[in-house]
Design an enzyme around this catalytic site. Structure first.
Site, mmCIF file in Angstrom:
data_model
loop_
_atom_site.group_PDB
_atom_site.id
_atom_site.type_symbol
_atom_site.label_atom_id
_atom_site.label_comp_id
_atom_site.label_asym_id
_atom_site.label_seq_id
_atom_site.Cartn_x
_atom_site.Cartn_y
_atom_site.Cartn_z
ATOM 1 N N CYS A 1 8.793 1.070 -2.324
ATOM 2 C CA CYS A 1 8.231 0.080 -1.395
ATOM 3 C C CYS A 1 8.335 -1.356 -1.883
ATOM 4 C CB CYS A 1 6.785 0.436 -1.080
ATOM 5 S SG CYS A 1 6.620 2.028 -0.252
ATOM 6 N N HIS B 1 0.389 -7.054 -0.040
ATOM 7 C CA HIS B 1 0.993 -5.763 0.268
ATOM 8 C C HIS B 1 0.181 -5.099 1.376
ATOM 9 C CE1 HIS B 1 3.387 -2.195 -0.352
ATOM 10 N NE2 HIS B 1 2.297 -1.476 -0.487
ATOM 11 N N GLU C 1 -4.920 -4.250 -5.353
ATOM 12 C CA GLU C 1 -4.355 -5.604 -5.322
ATOM 13 C C GLU C 1 -5.429 -6.669 -5.206
ATOM 14 O OE1 GLU C 1 -1.756 -6.990 -2.184
ATOM 15 O OE2 GLU C 1 -2.413 -5.385 -0.872
ATOM 16 N N LYS D 1 1.327 -5.900 7.695
ATOM 17 C CA LYS D 1 1.443 -4.464 7.980
ATOM 18 C C LYS D 1 0.425 -4.028 9.022
ATOM 19 C CE LYS D 1 3.259 -3.053 3.436
ATOM 20 N NZ LYS D 1 3.190 -4.352 2.732
ATOM 21 N N HIS E 1 4.171 -0.141 7.951
ATOM 22 C CA HIS E 1 4.740 -0.180 6.601
ATOM 23 C C HIS E 1 6.134 0.436 6.645
ATOM 24 C CE1 HIS E 1 5.407 -0.104 2.458
ATOM 25 N NE2 HIS E 1 4.354 0.577 2.016
ATOM 26 N N PHE F 1 5.380 3.359 -4.821
ATOM 27 C CA PHE F 1 5.312 4.622 -5.548
ATOM 28 C C PHE F 1 6.211 4.536 -6.780
ATOM 29 C CE2 PHE F 1 4.185 7.605 -1.751
ATOM 30 C CZ PHE F 1 2.925 7.027 -1.704
#
Length: 426
Positions: free
Chosen positions: A175, A315, A326, A347, A352, A411
């Protein structure tokens, strides 16, 4: 601004092409974001009736209307179609005369997490007779089946559009791939390996196999009765992210080169860094240390401090683990400034799109700088007490800013940070 080692050569964004849910093209994309509209809905690209999460943010994309030929449509997976259309749009937007640039001085850096998932899965279903045959007969494969297995074909298709004979790469870091692909392109320009880089990312993951994988780990939202409100980053009642698709491709040049040809400069890229947590494939440490380190390293390269950052494009995936991680990273890297700077997650509106989202968010960040407007975090009605920063809920905000921080988390423990400055500030 910090003092010390010389800052690396600034790189300019001089062209953009965007394919995003709810708004094709840069104009439609920006209008969607500033209106705070959500593009999430029930999945239509396949029958998702048996899935835990049956919602996604799909693009209203017709390859024929976007100028792709029947041969191109047959040859390319949807993800490569996105990349090619965005590349054509970005080159046209840049006003760059490619004929005046030696082809060996043009490079490509494209990111993607899952590659040609849609066509690859379709072909496997045919070859295996719906999964009934363990040994498949290659005679039933289409001629381009190999291309679907090798994600680098996305970068190769992009290179064909712009005639790039310089460095061409496919970056696949989950990502963060969209951020990392642009970061790779910036470094190639700074070291002199290319004079023009076509950089960005594309993803078309809305397929049974991808949806099943995220269903299995319960990462995607099960709020199927409320598709428009299902993506709720930083909200107390969030239940996971909403899968999306799309692409963004940028034309990058060294700032001095862009100025010499009087090009429009959307923004300057002044710092990029990435880190890994070497910890867990999907888990994150709660203190946000690795993302904070990436942010600090990017600030060091840009020779700026926390007070210079005017907006954070988060993010903001909408998972409790990531949102809290975050938030901690912003506090750890920016100190008290973290409570003063607006933060938002696009997002919440476009879902996403895995490897593509980082480049789409760079485009959003550049537009925010150019327009001096912060996009909102849609669907943020009840803030999570553990996410206690200014997340710009529901409505866009006029806001003076010189520098934007855009971050990504993926990930595998990947953490990336990029800093963009308003065009003409350096």
């Amino acid at each position: 601004m910090r003092v010390g080692r010389p800052r690396r050569t600034p790189v300019a964004i001089t062209g953009m092409g965007v394919v995003a849910p709810g708004g094709l093209g840069v104009k439609g994309f920006w209008e969607l974001l500033t209106a705070g509209r959500t593009a999430t809905r029930e999945i239509s690209l396949f029958d998702a009736s048996g899935f835990r999460s049956r919602i996604a943010a799909e693009c209203e994309f017709d390859p024929r209307q976007e100028g792709l030929s029947p041969r191109e449509i047959r040859r390319m997976d949807r993800v490569a179609q996105f990349a090619v259309v965005c590349t054509r749009d970005a080159l046209g937007d840049s006003g760059l005369d490619l004929a005046a640039v030696p082809p060996e001085r043009i490079g490509v850096s494209i990111g993607s997490a899952v590659g040609c998932t849609m066509r690859l899965e379709e072909e496997y279903v045919v070859l295996s007779d719906g999964g009934r045959e363990w040994l498949v007969d290659p005679a039933y494969a289409v001629p381009h089946a190999y291309d679907y297995m090798v994600p680098s074909t996305i970068a190769a298709e992009t290179a064909g559009v712009c005639g790039a004979e310089g460095p061409v790469a496919l970056i696949s870091t989950g990502c963060t791939a969209g951020l990392d692909a642009v970061g790779h392109a910036v470094r190639l320009l700074q070291e002199g390996s290319a004079d023009v880089m076509v950089a960005g990312a594309a993803e078309a993951p809305i397929s049974p196999i991808t949806s099943a994988c995220f269903d299995a780990i319960k990462a995607t939202s099960p709020d199927n009765d409320d598709p428009a409100g299902a993506s709720r980053p930083f909200d107390l009642d969030r239940h996971g992210f909403v899968l999306g698709e799309g692409a963004a491709v940028l034309v990058l040049e060294r700032l001095d080169d862009a100025r010499r040809r009087s090009a429009r400069v959307y923004a300057e890229i002044i710092g990029f860094a990435s880190r890994s947590n070497a910890f867990h494939m999907t888990g994150l440490k709660p203190d946000g240390r690795e993302m904070a380190e990436a942010i600090r390293a990017a600030m060091d390269l840009a020779r700026i401090g926390p007070d210079d950052i005017g907006y954070i494009n988060a993010h903001g995936s909408g998972t409790k683990q990531n949102d809290r991680h975050e938030t901690a990273a912003f506090k750890r890297s920016l100190g008290a400034r973290a409570y003063e700077v607006p933060v938002s997650s696009v997002k919440s509106m476009i879902g996403h799109s895995l490897g593509a989202i980082g480049s789409i968010e760079i485009a959003a960040s550049a537009l925010a700088l150019e327009q001096q407007v912060v996009p909102p975090t849609a669907n943020l009605h009840t803030p999570d007490p553990e996410c206690d920063l200014d997340y710009v809920p529901l409505s866009a905000r006029d806001h003076a800013m010189e520098v934007v921080l855009s971050v990504g988390s993926g990930f595998g423990g990947f953490q990336s940070a990029m800093l963009l400055a308003k065009g003409g500030t350096t």
